[in-house]
Design an enzyme around this catalytic site. Structure first.
Site, PDB file in Angstrom:
ATOM      1  N   ILE A 184       0.253  -1.394  -0.306  1.00  0.00           N
ATOM      2  CA  ILE A 184       0.290  -0.012   0.041  1.00  0.00           C
ATOM      3  C   ILE A 184       0.670   1.131  -0.032  1.00  0.00           C
ATOM      4  CG2 ILE A 184      -0.683   0.103   2.732  1.00  0.00           C
ATOM      5  CD1 ILE A 184      -3.660   0.435   1.677  1.00  0.00           C
ATOM      6  N   GLY A 220      12.408  -3.351  11.423  1.00  0.00           N
ATOM      7  CA  GLY A 220      11.269  -3.046  10.642  1.00  0.00           C
ATOM      8  C   GLY A 220      10.035  -3.410  10.612  1.00  0.00           C
ATOM      9  N   GLN A 221      10.257  -4.534  11.253  1.00  0.00           N
ATOM     10  CA  GLN A 221       8.561  -5.788  10.641  1.00  0.00           C
ATOM     11  C   GLN A 221       7.708  -5.329  11.580  1.00  0.00           C
ATOM     12  OE1 GLN A 221       9.240 -10.120  12.007  1.00  0.00           O
ATOM     13  NE2 GLN A 221       6.653 -10.371  10.900  1.00  0.00           N
ATOM     14  N   HIS A 255       6.277 -11.853   6.077  1.00  0.00           N
ATOM     15  CA  HIS A 255       5.882 -12.203   4.306  1.00  0.00           C
ATOM     16  C   HIS A 255       6.664 -11.407   3.672  1.00  0.00           C
ATOM     17  CE1 HIS A 255       5.603  -8.630   6.947  1.00  0.00           C
ATOM     18  NE2 HIS A 255       6.093  -6.959   6.334  1.00  0.00           N
ATOM     19  N   HIS A 277       8.780  -8.992   0.836  1.00  0.00           N
ATOM     20  CA  HIS A 277       9.009  -7.614  -0.062  1.00  0.00           C
ATOM     21  C   HIS A 277       9.728  -8.012  -1.250  1.00  0.00           C
ATOM     22  CE1 HIS A 277       7.668  -4.253   3.437  1.00  0.00           C
ATOM     23  NE2 HIS A 277       8.546  -5.494   4.339  1.00  0.00           N
TER      24      HIS A 277
HETATM   25  P1  5GP Z   1       6.920  -4.447   7.241  1.00  0.00           P
HETATM   26  O1  5GP Z   1       7.072  -3.205   7.883  1.00  0.00           O
HETATM   27  O2  5GP Z   1       5.936  -5.387   8.203  1.00  0.00           O
HETATM   28  O3  5GP Z   1       8.746  -5.623   6.798  1.00  0.00           O
HETATM   29  O4  5GP Z   1       6.104  -4.771   5.895  1.00  0.00           O
HETATM   30  C1  5GP Z   1       4.475  -3.966   6.720  1.00  0.00           C
HETATM   31  C2  5GP Z   1       4.022  -4.201   5.007  1.00  0.00           C
HETATM   32  O5  5GP Z   1       2.988  -3.862   4.856  1.00  0.00           O
HETATM   33  C3  5GP Z   1       4.555  -2.312   5.006  1.00  0.00           C
HETATM   34  O6  5GP Z   1       5.822  -2.342   3.627  1.00  0.00           O
HETATM   35  C4  5GP Z   1       3.220  -1.251   4.954  1.00  0.00           C
HETATM   36  O7  5GP Z   1       3.545  -0.578   2.763  1.00  0.00           O
HETATM   37  C5  5GP Z   1       2.647  -3.037   3.894  1.00  0.00           C
HETATM   38  N1  5GP Z   1       0.593  -2.614   4.582  1.00  0.00           N
HETATM   39  C6  5GP Z   1       0.508  -2.843   5.501  1.00  0.00           C
HETATM   40  N2  5GP Z   1      -0.835  -2.184   5.589  1.00  0.00           N
HETATM   41  C7  5GP Z   1      -1.061  -2.604   4.213  1.00  0.00           C
HETATM   42  C8  5GP Z   1      -2.801  -1.998   4.020  1.00  0.00           C
HETATM   43  O8  5GP Z   1      -3.099  -2.906   4.542  1.00  0.00           O
HETATM   44  N3  5GP Z   1      -2.535  -3.445   2.295  1.00  0.00           N
HETATM   45  C9  5GP Z   1      -1.224  -3.257   1.971  1.00  0.00           C
HETATM   46  N4  5GP Z   1      -1.773  -3.879   0.379  1.00  0.00           N
HETATM   47  N5  5GP Z   1      -0.259  -3.208   2.503  1.00  0.00           N
HETATM   48  C10 5GP Z   1       0.016  -2.789   3.575  1.00  0.00           C
END
Ligand code: 5GP
Ligand code: ZN
Length: 138
Positions: free
Chosen positions: A55, A117-118, A124, A126
């Protein structure tokens, strides 16, 4: 075969799915996206994985690849040792090919733990590409 794993979120309403040792966690954002309860721009769906656009994209291609079942992070996924980590990595490569970044280069990142940064505690990957990516990452 017995499996142990870490589950975050509210288990009081968790439902057993799949082969009986994986759970959908009802207050987990990515469980809800995987269940199609929350919309996302899906780019790939396989038997065990779903890929959808981030997003808040950090590159022209920024796709998240998640298992449909809940594991908190990459460590929990690896500990399950059931081939799902392989499926996820294969899905990442398919996404890169679909997105046209497999030749130019792409990055697969699993932020694991808050210090890295999780922010969403459903594992997931990236998949980032479509621009020059610097090393070391920030
Ligand atoms: P993390 O920070 O855990 O490695 O990555 C989480 C990712 O989820 C972030 O890059 C963030 O932009 C994405 N994200 C958070 N909420 C949503 C959402 O509601 N929909 C989508 N498609 N991505 C999301
Ligand atoms: Zn989840």
């Amino acid at each position: 075969m017995s499996h142990t794993k870490t589950i975050c979120g509210d288990l009081s309403t968790a439902s057993p799915i799949g082969n009986g040792y994986a759970f959908a966690v009802t207050d987990c954002l990515f469980c809800k996206i995987a269940a199609k309860e929350i919309p996302a721009e899906i780019v790939l769906e396989t038997g065990r994985a779903l890929a959808f656009r981030d997003i808040n994209p950090q590159a022209p291609t920024h796709v998240l690849v998640v298992p449909k079942v809940h594991y908190e992070n990459a460590a929990a996924l690896a500990a399950a040792d059931d081939g799902l980590a392989d499926d996820l990595l294969s899905a990442c490569h398919i996404v890169a090919v679909q997105e046209g970044v497999s030749e130019s280069g792409y990055r697969v990142v699993f932020n694991t733990g808050t210090g890295a940064g999780q922010t969403v505690f459903h594992v997931h990957a990236h998949v980032l590409g479509g621009r020059s990516l610097q090393w070391p990452p920030g």
